[in-house]
Design an enzyme around this catalytic site. Sequence first.
Site, PDB file in Angstrom:
ATOM      1  N   GLY A  63       0.804  -1.220   0.000  1.00 36.98           N
ATOM      2  CA  GLY A  63       0.000   0.000   0.000  1.00 36.98           C
ATOM      3  C   GLY A  63       0.836   1.268   0.000  1.00 36.98           C
ATOM      4  O   GLY A  63       0.333   2.362   0.276  1.00 36.98           O
ATOM      5  N   THR A  65       2.157   3.118  -2.419  1.00 33.17           N
ATOM      6  CA  THR A  65       1.776   4.170  -3.365  1.00 33.17           C
ATOM      7  C   THR A  65       0.617   4.990  -2.792  1.00 33.17           C
ATOM      8  O   THR A  65       0.597   6.223  -2.882  1.00 33.17           O
ATOM      9  CB  THR A  65       1.357   3.527  -4.711  1.00 33.17           C
ATOM     10  N   HIS A 121      11.865   1.565   1.836  1.00 30.45           N
ATOM     11  CA  HIS A 121      11.456   0.163   1.980  1.00 30.45           C
ATOM     12  C   HIS A 121      12.438  -0.560   2.909  1.00 30.45           C
ATOM     13  O   HIS A 121      12.382  -1.772   3.046  1.00 30.45           O
ATOM     14  CB  HIS A 121      11.469  -0.548   0.622  1.00 30.45           C
ATOM     15  N   TYR A 209      -3.475  -1.822   5.609  1.00 30.72           N
ATOM     16  CA  TYR A 209      -4.103  -1.524   4.314  1.00 30.72           C
ATOM     17  C   TYR A 209      -5.603  -1.803   4.352  1.00 30.72           C
ATOM     18  O   TYR A 209      -6.409  -0.962   3.951  1.00 30.72           O
ATOM     19  CB  TYR A 209      -3.408  -2.386   3.256  1.00 30.72           C
ATOM     20  N   ARG A 280      -2.857  -1.859  -9.862  1.00 33.80           N
ATOM     21  CA  ARG A 280      -3.321  -3.084 -10.515  1.00 33.80           C
ATOM     22  C   ARG A 280      -4.817  -3.275 -10.271  1.00 33.80           C
ATOM     23  O   ARG A 280      -5.643  -2.892 -11.073  1.00 33.80           O
ATOM     24  CB  ARG A 280      -2.486  -4.279 -10.019  1.00 33.80           C
ATOM     25  N   LYS A 281      -5.183  -3.829  -9.083  1.00 34.47           N
ATOM     26  CA  LYS A 281      -6.592  -4.107  -8.802  1.00 34.47           C
ATOM     27  C   LYS A 281      -7.046  -3.454  -7.492  1.00 34.47           C
ATOM     28  O   LYS A 281      -8.192  -3.086  -7.353  1.00 34.47           O
ATOM     29  CB  LYS A 281      -6.772  -5.617  -8.635  1.00 34.47           C
TER      30      LYS A 281
HETATM   31  P1  PAP Z   1       5.214  -0.666  -4.299  1.00 37.07           P
HETATM   32  O1  PAP Z   1       5.822  -1.168  -3.044  1.00 37.07           O
HETATM   33  O2  PAP Z   1       5.796  -1.306  -5.529  1.00 37.07           O
HETATM   34  O3  PAP Z   1       5.164   0.805  -4.360  1.00 37.07           O
HETATM   35  P2  PAP Z   1       2.584  -0.743  -3.258  1.00 37.07           P
HETATM   36  O4  PAP Z   1       2.042   0.566  -3.622  1.00 37.07           O
HETATM   37  O5  PAP Z   1       3.058  -0.937  -1.863  1.00 37.07           O
HETATM   38  O6  PAP Z   1       3.709  -1.177  -4.289  1.00 37.07           O
HETATM   39  O7  PAP Z   1       1.486  -1.847  -3.509  1.00 37.07           O
HETATM   40  C1  PAP Z   1       0.795  -1.933  -4.703  1.00 37.07           C
HETATM   41  C2  PAP Z   1      -0.626  -2.328  -4.363  1.00 37.07           C
HETATM   42  O8  PAP Z   1      -1.339  -1.177  -3.892  1.00 37.07           O
HETATM   43  C3  PAP Z   1      -1.347  -2.837  -5.592  1.00 37.07           C
HETATM   44  O9  PAP Z   1      -2.211  -3.851  -5.116  1.00 37.07           O
HETATM   45  P3  PAP Z   1      -2.711  -5.044  -6.046  1.00 37.07           P
HETATM   46  O10 PAP Z   1      -1.541  -5.633  -6.732  1.00 37.07           O
HETATM   47  O11 PAP Z   1      -3.359  -6.003  -5.087  1.00 37.07           O
HETATM   48  O12 PAP Z   1      -3.691  -4.442  -6.973  1.00 37.07           O
HETATM   49  C4  PAP Z   1      -2.081  -1.581  -6.047  1.00 37.07           C
HETATM   50  O13 PAP Z   1      -3.185  -1.858  -6.862  1.00 37.07           O
HETATM   51  C5  PAP Z   1      -2.491  -0.974  -4.713  1.00 37.07           C
HETATM   52  N1  PAP Z   1      -2.775   0.461  -4.790  1.00 37.07           N
HETATM   53  C6  PAP Z   1      -2.133   1.395  -5.545  1.00 37.07           C
HETATM   54  N2  PAP Z   1      -2.690   2.588  -5.368  1.00 37.07           N
HETATM   55  C7  PAP Z   1      -3.709   2.434  -4.500  1.00 37.07           C
HETATM   56  C8  PAP Z   1      -4.679   3.339  -3.945  1.00 37.07           C
HETATM   57  N3  PAP Z   1      -4.697   4.609  -4.268  1.00 37.07           N
HETATM   58  N4  PAP Z   1      -5.566   2.825  -3.071  1.00 37.07           N
HETATM   59  C9  PAP Z   1      -5.559   1.517  -2.737  1.00 37.07           C
HETATM   60  N5  PAP Z   1      -4.680   0.619  -3.243  1.00 37.07           N
HETATM   61  C10 PAP Z   1      -3.762   1.066  -4.118  1.00 37.07           C
END
Ligand code: PAP
Length: 315
Positions: A63, A65, A121, A209, A280-281
């Site tokens: 989470g 981002t 990280h 999250y 992504r999702k």
């Molecule tokens: P990173 O460590 O590479 O930056 P990070 O942002 O921690 O990644 O995690 C990405 C996840 O956060 C993705 O989840 P998923 O693969 O299960 O879909 C991404 O979709 C989700 N994510 C990104 N932006 C948001 C947001 N604004 N609200 C909720 N979830 C989000």
Amino acid sequence: MEDDDIFKTCPQHTISWLKGNITMYKYLGFWNIKSFHEGTILAQKCFKAEPSDVLVSSCPKTGTTWLKALAFAIVTRDKFDESTTPLLTTMPHDCIPLLEHDLKKVEDNHKNSGFPLVATHLPYSSLPESLVASDCKIVYIYRNVKDVIVSHYRFLQEATKLSVDDAPFEAAFDDFCQGISWCGPYWDHILGYWKASHERPGRILFLKYEDMKRDPRNNVKRLAEFIGYPFSIEEEKAGVVENIIKLCSFENMSNLEVNKSGTHRPEEEDIAIENRLYFRKAKDGDWENYFTEEMKEKIDKLIDEKLSGTGLVLK
Ligand code: PAP
């Protein structure tokens, strides 16, 4: 020892399910690619924390981002509103410098702008000494381990341009269970911050999250208060909290042009990533589409073993 010699002697793992596209090194107990370990060593040598620094920390795919977007919107809300914020044209990772990669930018912020947010990280045990010794606030986000495993797998599979069929999930799952993941072992990453939060109460805010999705309003208010930017009664009445939540929502962020078509670190070939891969999702429970019953039992048992008695719930 020279940095190069360090990496000759520490454990290495070339990820088979990515067709050998990525090699990870285990340094100071955690896995990462070489360039990020080198950045860690540099930060450990040179970084001098300022009391006003706020560290936004996480294990990847938990989470980050979202948390970065929220923290940035909170801290800069006096300067920008939803129609002028840089978040409309700059992806959240590019709004907050990463300690182990963008040290110069962090130092420039110290000198020139007073912008307090620093992302990382890094596991707690690898943080620069000046940061550990300081009273800087730390915000740490974590997530259900099964969704992290899937998110991690899909991110690396897409980033290396392999198809799902060419990157077997079973092998990714096995690596993760052995602790071999980006900044893993995942459980050790969380436990480092968790233990530190008990040793220094009030210093680290843990955000989950799934809780943030369930109750964004209260969690965004907690976040703002903790990092020293609380919402005033007038702001609350004017809907500022809701506006920030809406701005940073997955629905909004994933539809912004910059996040659909831009690239993060485009100038660095080995780590340039299309922004869309960070969005992504964002669904809780996507793991059910990937896990067998056996995998579920294995990871539940492992997490029970690793976290028993800590009060943390990752299942
Ligand atoms: P990173 O460590 O590479 O930056 P990070 O942002 O921690 O990644 O995690 C990405 C996840 O956060 C993705 O989840 P998923 O693969 O299960 O879909 C991404 O979709 C989700 N994510 C990104 N932006 C948001 C947001 N604004 N609200 C909720 N979830 C989000």
